[in-house]
Design a protein around this motif. Structure first.
Motif, PDB file in Angstrom:
ATOM      1  N   TYR A  19       0.870  -1.178   0.000  1.00  0.00           N
ATOM      2  CA  TYR A  19       0.000   0.000   0.000  1.00  0.00           C
ATOM      3  C   TYR A  19       0.910   1.231   0.000  1.00  0.00           C
ATOM      4  N   ASP A  46      -1.483  -5.657  -4.440  1.00  0.00           N
ATOM      5  CA  ASP A  46      -1.248  -4.221  -4.292  1.00  0.00           C
ATOM      6  C   ASP A  46      -2.562  -3.466  -4.076  1.00  0.00           C
ATOM      7  N   ASP A  47      -2.658  -2.812  -2.932  1.00  0.00           N
ATOM      8  CA  ASP A  47      -3.836  -2.024  -2.557  1.00  0.00           C
ATOM      9  C   ASP A  47      -3.653  -0.534  -2.844  1.00  0.00           C
ATOM     10  N   SER A  48      -2.547  -0.156  -3.453  1.00  0.00           N
ATOM     11  CA  SER A  48      -2.178   1.252  -3.552  1.00  0.00           C
ATOM     12  C   SER A  48      -3.126   2.043  -4.457  1.00  0.00           C
ATOM     13  N   GLN A  76      -8.685  -3.513  -1.476  1.00  0.00           N
ATOM     14  CA  GLN A  76      -8.768  -2.215  -0.811  1.00  0.00           C
ATOM     15  C   GLN A  76      -9.736  -2.248   0.365  1.00  0.00           C
ATOM     16  N   ASN A  82      -6.077  -7.833   2.671  1.00  0.00           N
ATOM     17  CA  ASN A  82      -5.127  -7.914   1.561  1.00  0.00           C
ATOM     18  C   ASN A  82      -4.256  -9.163   1.681  1.00  0.00           C
TER      19      ASN A  82
END
Length: 213
Positions: A19, A46-48, A76, A82
């Protein structure tokens, strides 16, 4: 990079949640690349919301190859969800599974120590390895160590205290199957404590390594 290994060498699926982690992520990726136990695949969820982390991951993927580094889009819904999404992803397979945080650095012997300790026990029994950690500041300067645990880990301890830090965890296939069967983990908010509770509570073995990795 040639990822072929003799079939007798256990394969470790490394599970990383990210993130907006590009500030320290390259150091962690480099430390994974430098592991003495070289039979691994890195799976990143990937939560970014920003593109920097994904771009960095894709740069390493081009260098390592898509079979060495696999990237998924996160849900997310927080870091526990995650990480647990990777545990529940049936496309990810290995002999052992290791959680990895985006802002750590692994010692070169980390996976070797974990695999050797867990391989001493029957694979049919759920097993969880956890270890002490060396602490550093934002510049990477050592500041001390996590608490040294004097008593053996177990379910009674897990009810009141989490001594199993997710960034050190490695677990076997039997433990993963216990986690996959459980409807919880994501909603606990702390995936590592849930792993410690569930695996110790279902008759699994928790191995604590006092040497920081």
């Amino acid at each position: 990079m040639d990822t072929r290994m003799p079939p007798s060498i256990p394969h470790v699926a490394i599970l990383m949640g990210t993130y907006n982690g590009e500030a320290y992520l390259s150091e962690q990726l480099d430390s994974i690349e430098g592991q003495q136990h070289a039979h691994w695949t890195l799976h990143v969820s990937d939560d970014s919301p920003l593109p920097g982390t994904r771009r960095l991951l894709e740069a390493y993927q081009r260098r390592w190859g898509e079979q060495r580094l696999k990237i998924y889009s996160g849900k997310q819904q927080g870091f526990a969800a995650n990480f647990m999404s990777l545990v529940r992803n049936s496309a990810i397979q290995g002999d052992y599974y290791a959680f990895a945080d985006q802002d750590d650095r692994w010692h070169p012997e980390k996976l070797t120590r974990a695999v050797e300790r867990l391989a001493a026990y029957p694979p049919s029994q759920p097993q969880l390895y956890t270890a002490r950690a060396q602490l550093v500041d934002e510049q990477g300067t050592p500041t001390g160590y996590s608490t040294l645990q004097a008593r053996p880990p177990g379910f009674n301890n897990a009810l009141v205290q989490n001594i199993a830090s997710g960034n050190t965890m490695v677990f076997n296939q039997a433990a993963r199957e216990c986690l996959q069967r459980s409807p919880h983990g994501e909603d606990t908010g702390l995936h590592d404590w849930w792993c410690y509770l569930l695996i110790s509570g279902c008759g699994g073995r928790v191995v604590y390594d006092s040497t920081p990795v």
